[in-house]
Design an enzyme around this catalytic site. Structure first.
Site, PDB file in Angstrom:
ATOM      1  N   ASP A 163       0.827  -1.207   0.000  1.00  0.00           N
ATOM      2  CA  ASP A 163       0.000   0.000   0.000  1.00  0.00           C
ATOM      3  C   ASP A 163       0.866   1.264   0.000  1.00  0.00           C
ATOM      4  O   ASP A 163       2.098   1.179  -0.007  1.00  0.00           O
ATOM      5  CB  ASP A 163      -0.916  -0.076   1.243  1.00  0.00           C
ATOM      6  CG  ASP A 163      -2.311   0.452   0.960  1.00  0.00           C
ATOM      7  OD1 ASP A 163      -2.456   1.309   0.082  1.00  0.00           O
ATOM      8  OD2 ASP A 163      -3.250   0.009   1.654  1.00  0.00           O
ATOM      9  N   ASP A 192     -10.312   3.366  -3.187  1.00  0.00           N
ATOM     10  CA  ASP A 192     -11.037   2.157  -2.763  1.00  0.00           C
ATOM     11  C   ASP A 192     -12.487   2.088  -3.264  1.00  0.00           C
ATOM     12  O   ASP A 192     -13.203   3.089  -3.276  1.00  0.00           O
ATOM     13  CB  ASP A 192     -11.078   2.077  -1.227  1.00  0.00           C
ATOM     14  CG  ASP A 192      -9.693   1.857  -0.636  1.00  0.00           C
ATOM     15  OD1 ASP A 192      -8.702   1.917  -1.380  1.00  0.00           O
ATOM     16  OD2 ASP A 192      -9.626   1.623   0.582  1.00  0.00           O
TER      17      ASP A 192
HETATM   18  C1  GLA Z   1      -6.028   1.171   1.689  1.00  0.00           C
HETATM   19  C2  GLA Z   1      -6.193   0.192   0.522  1.00  0.00           C
HETATM   20  C3  GLA Z   1      -7.298  -0.803   0.855  1.00  0.00           C
HETATM   21  C4  GLA Z   1      -6.947  -1.554   2.136  1.00  0.00           C
HETATM   22  C5  GLA Z   1      -6.697  -0.562   3.272  1.00  0.00           C
HETATM   23  C6  GLA Z   1      -6.127  -1.242   4.513  1.00  0.00           C
HETATM   24  O1  GLA Z   1      -7.151   1.947   1.842  1.00  0.00           O
HETATM   25  O2  GLA Z   1      -6.468   0.877  -0.658  1.00  0.00           O
HETATM   26  O3  GLA Z   1      -7.496  -1.699  -0.210  1.00  0.00           O
HETATM   27  O4  GLA Z   1      -5.822  -2.344   1.916  1.00  0.00           O
HETATM   28  O5  GLA Z   1      -5.779   0.452   2.895  1.00  0.00           O
HETATM   29  O6  GLA Z   1      -5.908  -0.343   5.558  1.00  0.00           O
END
Ligand code: GLA
Length: 475
Positions: free
Chosen positions: A226, A284
């Site tokens: 990430d 997301d």
């Molecule tokens: C980010 C990513 C998500 C998930 C969260 C976990 O938002 O884009 O897909 O992995 O972190 O904290």
């Protein structure tokens, strides 16, 4: 005569019951590293598998189709596999492509985030692995069980190694990996290219080698990496992802690298060079159809952001429009945003899945596999749509027309072409295949979503609001 008619009546049933191969027909792995692949096949159980000319170092479990061992030296190995049940035998060639690339078809599996966020532990992960087998998802080609954020202890070990939260994973991560592997499945984990993960657990920055080595020791097969709390500029992102990409390559294990910087720095242009097998193209996904929040994306927002990215996708290098929300129904810990989003209708979940298949997205389900209703299972187990996604040609669909809110996607396949006709309107619309697509498509076409066969001699096809019709024309 009567017997003959009876035979004709039952013949198709016998044919259907014979094993049918599903999932990936080409598998990438690094030379001389751990190898695991399950031959996915549907059909009445028991099924007995065989494999001809399996390279030395690999074994096949004939009752499950699990191939495991150590990959041979670099090269292309064509293995003839067969699957037999009481109705007959099917054979196919499985290509083991031992070299520098992994994920030669989009990875299929599950991720903990959308449904559980931080509420994960060993028991849940192992039960999800069981469910992946018991629901038939493994037979359909699903393979990865990916643990997302919040598996971590508060701090690393004294020597810098990553450490699991012992309350959640009392037997350690290797124990979970061994269990997942025993089911013929693979285990994924999550970290971040900075000091902290998005959930403020310890990140991987500065610990790339030690993390990659430890993940390899644990038996990890995939890392999602990430980008929270990291410098915003592109140069730094490329450096940090490349560092981890190299550490994974040198870890002594085939670990798929999933880049998750949300498409902000156009990772489709550098993700493969940084060692990534796929990269997120958006922020997301949340459990709604067409809202416009820039940080809590709807399915429609994500679809719009994929237009034009198809030219960057290729085997081992996929665009990732984020996980599936199929089956979350506004109940996912992450995707409901504390009850703000109420979920999609089954028609909408179905379109979401069909279009993710067309876009060669990784197919990462993220609902509770232990409690899926029939609609969710039907959507996730649509073998014909999955076959489009897993086609060895690896060509992502292009949006070729957008007339009157009916979007048409075209996907070139190794043995033909697939079209998806998607009604983005909030009311029913009809279309005629030959008017909308190509005059030369004659005869009948079958909707791979509903299974309905439609005559193409000008017959109008009704599409409900947000419904998708997908069909394939063989070459
Ligand atoms: C980010 C990513 C998500 C998930 C969260 C976990 O938002 O884009 O897909 O992995 O972190 O904290």
């Amino acid at each position: 005569m009567r017997n003959f008619l009876l035979l004709l009546t039952f013949l198709p049933i016998f044919l259907i019951a014979q094993p049918v191969f599903r999932g990936a027909k080409i598998v990438g792995n690094y030379p001389n590293t751990f190898f695991l692949h399950t031959i996915a096949a549907t059909g009445e159980k028991p099924i007995v598998f065989t494999a001809k000319e399996l390279p030395v170092g690999l074994s096949l479990d004939v009752s499950t189709g699990i191939i495991y061992g150590t990959a041979p030296k670099a090269g292309i190995y064509k293995v003839e596999v067969s699957a037999t049940n009481k109705s007959g035998t099917s054979t196919q060639t499985l290509e083991l492509n031992i070299g520098e690339k992994l994920a030669l078809t989009p990875p299929m599996g599950w991720n903990s985030w959308n449904v559980f966020t931080s509420d994960i532990d060993e028991k849940i992960i192992m039960e999800i692995a069981d469910a992946m087998v018991n629901t038939g998802m493994r037979d359909a080609g699903y393979e990865y069980i990916n643990i997302d954020d919040y598996w971590h202890a508060d701090t690393r070990e004294a020597d810098g190694k990553p450490k699991v939260d012992e309350k959640k994973f009392p037997n350690g991560m290797k124990h979970v990996a061994d269990y997942v592997h025993s089911k013929g499945l693979k285990l994924g984990i999550y970290s971040c290219a900075s000091e902290f993960t998005c959930g403020r657990r310890f990140g991987g920055y500065g610990y790339e080698e030690i993390d990659a080595k430890t993940y390899a020791e644990w038996g990890i097969d995939l890392l999602k990496y990430d980008y929270c709390f990291a410098p915003w500029n592109r140069k730094t992102a490329i450096e940090r992802y490349t560092k981890m990409g190299e550490a994974l390559k040198n870890s002594g294990r085939s670990i798929v690298f999933s880049i998750c910087e949300w498409g902000v720095r156009k990772p489709w242009k550098w993700g493969a060079a940084a060692g990534g097998s796929y990269w997120r193209t958006t922020f997301d996904i949340f459990d709604h159809w067409k809202g416009n929040n820039p940080f809590q994306l709807s399915v429609m927002q994500i679809l719009k952001q994929q237009i034009g990215l198809e030219k960057y996708a290729a085997p081992g290098a996929w665009n990732d429009p984020d996980m599936l929300i199929v089956g979350n129904y506004g109940k996912g810990n992450a995707t409901s945003a504390r009850g703000k989003f109420k979920g999609l209708s089954d028609t909408e979940y179905q379109s979401h899945f069909a279009l993710w298949c067309m876009l060669n997205s990784p197919l990462l389900s993220s609902c509770d596999l232990r409690n899926m209703n029939d609609a969710t299972k039907n959507i996730l187990l649509n073998n014909e749509l999955i076959a489009l996604n897993q086609d060895i040609e690896g060509k992502q669909a292009t949006l070729v027309s957008k007339k009157k809110g009916i979007w048409v996607y075209k996907k070139e396949l190794s043995d033909g072409v697939a079209y998806a006709v998607f009604n983005t309107n909030s009311k029913q619309k009809s279309f005629v295949v030959s008017e909308l697509i190509e005059k030369k498509i004659k005869g009948t076409v079958k909707d791979l979503v509903s299974g309905k066969v439609v005559s193409n001699s000008g017959e109008a096809i009704n599409l409900d609001a947000h419904q998708t019709f997908v069909f394939k024309v063989n070459r």
